[in-house]
Motif scaffolding. Structure first.
Motif: not given
Length: 205
Positions: A79-89, A129-133, A137-143, A172-175
């Protein structure tokens, strides 16, 4: 790291072990009930192993009671729409992959209780901090480097600040706030707030 800081982290580890063991013993009947509920209501393994990144960039399997269908990945990618929504958050408010029992386990964070064994193994902490895959990691940028200096937690500021209803940027800010302002007192405050948040099912899906 100063000697005072090392001592504080040593105390944190001892508390992790003591509390994790105590909770495992106290909640043994609940753990058994969850095992039976998952086994009897849907085909597939009882535990889900989520590959995540820990301190120092080391990857490990975080344990959870399986709350999704065994064909969850196929459902998502079909489901492309479902995948897009999941990819966002990396979360879906009305995730069609979750089983009825899984939804109940998630609402009260029962699905995360097997992570107590990750804590005992030294891969996680009770608070952190919240566990991540790895892809996240790229969502954390310079952090990223800062994130990888500590163990991920079963609960943390993100858990007591809205859980899944917070944006990824806010997580990310909270972590980062937690890591930069960490103290045993902060851990205690988060630990005391977590049961109430879990019982209320706030921001859980």
């Amino acid at each position: 790291m100063t000697s005072t800081r090392r001592i504080a982290y040593g105390i944190k580890r001892l508390l992790d072990i003591a509390v994790a063991l105590g909770v495992c013993l106290a909640l043994a009947p609940l753990l058994l009930a969850a095992v039976l509920a998952v086994r009897l209501t849907s085909p597939g393994p009882i535990l889900h192993r989520r590959r995540v990144v820990g301190r120092g960039g080391r990857e490990f399997d975080a344990f959870k009671f399986r709350s999704m269908r065994v064909d969850a990945d196929r459902v998502l990618k079909a489901d492309a729409e479902l995948w897009a929504a999941f990819s966002a958050n990396h979360k879906l408010p009305n995730d069609p992959r979750i089983t009825p029992v899984g939804r109940l386990l998630r609402r009260y964070s029962i699905d995360e209780l097997p992570q107590l064994f990750n804590v005992l193994r030294g891969e996680m902490s009770l608070i952190g901090p919240r566990m991540v895959t790895a892809p996240e990691l790229e969502r954390y940028g310079a952090h990223v480097d800062t994130l990888l200096t500590v163990q991920p937690g079963m609960t943390g500021l993100w858990q007591v600040s809205g859980r899944q209803t917070t944006s990824y940027e806010r997580r990310v800010e909270l972590d980062m706030h937690y890591i930069e302002h960490w103290s045993l007192l902060l851990d205690l405050q988060i630990l005391l707030k977590t049961p109430l948040v879990v019982v209320r099912g706030e921001g859980a899906y």
